[in-house]
Design an enzyme around this catalytic site. Structure first.
Site, PDB file in Angstrom:
ATOM      1  N   GLU A 157      -0.303 -10.816  -5.338  1.00  0.00           N
ATOM      2  CA  GLU A 157      -0.392 -11.238  -6.743  1.00  0.00           C
ATOM      3  C   GLU A 157       0.795 -12.098  -7.142  1.00  0.00           C
ATOM      4  OE1 GLU A 157      -0.744  -8.117  -9.681  1.00  0.00           O
ATOM      5  OE2 GLU A 157      -1.189  -9.590 -11.249  1.00  0.00           O
ATOM      6  N   ASP A 162      -1.646  -6.038  -4.209  1.00  0.00           N
ATOM      7  CA  ASP A 162      -1.103  -5.996  -5.571  1.00  0.00           C
ATOM      8  C   ASP A 162       0.044  -4.998  -5.534  1.00  0.00           C
ATOM      9  OD1 ASP A 162      -2.568  -5.740  -8.925  1.00  0.00           O
ATOM     10  OD2 ASP A 162      -0.492  -5.906  -8.257  1.00  0.00           O
ATOM     11  N   ILE A 175       2.243  -3.877  -7.714  1.00  0.00           N
ATOM     12  CA  ILE A 175       2.152  -2.904  -8.806  1.00  0.00           C
ATOM     13  C   ILE A 175       0.920  -3.258  -9.633  1.00  0.00           C
ATOM     14  CG2 ILE A 175       3.208  -1.836 -10.824  1.00  0.00           C
ATOM     15  CD1 ILE A 175       5.939  -2.691  -9.823  1.00  0.00           C
ATOM     16  N   ASP A 176      -0.140  -2.495  -9.465  1.00  0.00           N
ATOM     17  CA  ASP A 176      -1.316  -2.685 -10.332  1.00  0.00           C
ATOM     18  C   ASP A 176      -1.122  -1.729 -11.504  1.00  0.00           C
ATOM     19  OD1 ASP A 176      -3.823  -3.892 -10.915  1.00  0.00           O
ATOM     20  OD2 ASP A 176      -4.744  -1.954 -10.510  1.00  0.00           O
ATOM     21  N   THR A 234       1.030  -3.190 -14.182  1.00  0.00           N
ATOM     22  CA  THR A 234       2.412  -3.629 -14.429  1.00  0.00           C
ATOM     23  C   THR A 234       2.885  -3.314 -15.840  1.00  0.00           C
ATOM     24  OG1 THR A 234       2.334  -5.390 -12.774  1.00  0.00           O
ATOM     25  CG2 THR A 234       3.915  -5.656 -14.541  1.00  0.00           C
ATOM     26  N   ASP A 264      -6.689  -6.940  -7.402  1.00  0.00           N
ATOM     27  CA  ASP A 264      -6.948  -5.755  -8.237  1.00  0.00           C
ATOM     28  C   ASP A 264      -7.983  -4.840  -7.602  1.00  0.00           C
ATOM     29  OD1 ASP A 264      -6.777  -7.707 -11.310  1.00  0.00           O
ATOM     30  OD2 ASP A 264      -5.206  -6.516 -10.347  1.00  0.00           O
TER      31      ASP A 264
HETATM   32  C1  LIP Z   1      -4.224  -4.868 -14.551  1.00  0.00           C
HETATM   33  C2  LIP Z   1      -5.595  -4.441 -14.099  1.00  0.00           C
HETATM   34  C3  LIP Z   1      -6.305  -3.679 -15.217  1.00  0.00           C
HETATM   35  C4  LIP Z   1      -6.470  -4.578 -16.398  1.00  0.00           C
HETATM   36  C5  LIP Z   1      -5.095  -4.959 -16.881  1.00  0.00           C
HETATM   37  C6  LIP Z   1      -4.288  -5.692 -15.795  1.00  0.00           C
HETATM   38  P1  LIP Z   1      -2.038  -5.876 -13.407  1.00  0.00           P
HETATM   39  O1  LIP Z   1      -3.631  -5.591 -13.491  1.00  0.00           O
HETATM   40  O2  LIP Z   1      -5.480  -3.613 -12.979  1.00  0.00           O
HETATM   41  O3  LIP Z   1      -7.564  -3.199 -14.822  1.00  0.00           O
HETATM   42  O4  LIP Z   1      -7.214  -3.944 -17.391  1.00  0.00           O
HETATM   43  O5  LIP Z   1      -5.229  -5.784 -18.009  1.00  0.00           O
HETATM   44  O6  LIP Z   1      -4.893  -6.903 -15.492  1.00  0.00           O
HETATM   45  O7  LIP Z   1      -1.852  -7.146 -14.185  1.00  0.00           O
HETATM   46  O8  LIP Z   1      -1.319  -4.749 -14.052  1.00  0.00           O
HETATM   47  O9  LIP Z   1      -1.710  -6.044 -11.959  1.00  0.00           O
END
Ligand code: LIP
Length: 272
Positions: A75, A91, A93-94, A96, A219
């Site tokens: 990412e 990713d 940190i999913d 974030t 994601d």
């Molecule tokens: C997140 C996604 C989540 C979405 C958030 C954000 P990130 O990814 O995993 O489902 O609803 O808005 O996009 O940006 O934290 O890696």
């Protein structure tokens, strides 16, 4: 489930589990950040932290040291073209925004794709010390114990459904309108803030279904395979591949048709 792990995937899965756990240690060690001290990407609310970048660098370093001919798509960084046919999709940190606030719902997601086909996935939740993993045809595990979706159960009206929202205000407004139609038609809704965790939450039966539009490759790459191997239906509302222009859906198989009907009736297939 009767799944039999592919012996060729086993060492790759072990590598991904070890690296995801090491990245989790780095993430946990990071101090809680003031959201205003972090930088932004696509909008004022799309955050990225130094810990995202450090974790992705660690993951890339470990995976490519072990497999230098593999590709890498993360990412936060520049893609590396694969010479082996295998590409890691990461990713770091999913969730974030949750991480930046100290809100305990974030994870590291590592998937491997062979010629574009997902063959293994690992999602590590450092807050709860939980590692979700799967290999194609090999079933899914939670902390190395087999796991699966809940068996056919209550109807959609009694289902616990997860979802998420994008960053662009116009998309968020449309997603809110869809939610207004979904909320009275199900038991309740949960918005965790991490797609990878949401997909794994369906996989282990803590959610009955999940839907979200606008997910990036990193994601869903690992969580979609984990949910599939755990017995969930994983696809898109519109049909076709999982991509950022479609609504990803993961659900107990018996809920798929009523959920897709509900989402279409709510206009989820007409969102910007
Ligand atoms: C997140 C996604 C989540 C979405 C958030 C954000 P990130 O990814 O995993 O489902 O609803 O808005 O996009 O940006 O934290 O890696």
């Amino acid at each position: 489930m009767g799944a039999v792990p592919d012996p060729d995937l086993a060492p790759l899965l072990e590598l991904a589990v070890a690296v995801a756990n090491e990245a989790g240690g780095l993430i946990e060690a990071a101090a809680r950040l003031d959201p205003e001290e972090v930088t932004t990407k696509t909008s004022a609310t799309d955050l990225v932290t130094a810990t995202d970048r450090a974790a992705e660098s660690l993951i890339a370093e470990r995976l490519l040291a072990a497999r230098p001919d593999d590709g890498f798509v993360g990412e936060e960084g520049s893609p590396v073209t694969s010479g082996s046919g295998l590409t890691w999709v990461v990713d770091p940190i999913d969730g974030t925004t949750n991480f930046a606030y100290g809100y305990p719902a974030f994870c590291t997601s590592i998937a491997a794709e062979l010629d574009g086909v997902p063959v293994l996935g690992v999602v590590h939740d450092p807050v709860r010390g939980q590692t979700f993993a799967a290999s194609k045809g090999g079933g899914a595990t939670l902390n190395r114990r087999p796991m699966g979706v809940r068996p056919a159960g209550p109807p959609l009206a009694h289902a616990l459904v997860g979802t998420g929202f994008g960053y662009a205000p116009e998309r968020r407004a449309a997603q809110g309108a869809v939610l207004a139609a979904v909320l009275p038609a199900v038991r309740d809704v949960r918005r965790a803030g991490s797609a990878a965790l949401d997909l794994c939450t369906v996989a282990c039966g803590r959610l009955d279904a999940y839907y979200e539009r606008g997910l990036q490759h990193w994601d869903h790459a690992a969580g979609a395979l984990i949910a599939t191997e755990a017995g969930a239906w994983v696809g898109t509302l519109e049909g076709g591949p999982l991509d950022a222009e479609r609504t990803v859906v993961a659900a107990r198989p018996d809920l798929v048709e009523p959920l897709l009907d509900l989402l279409r009736a709510a206009g989820a297939d007409q969102m910007p």
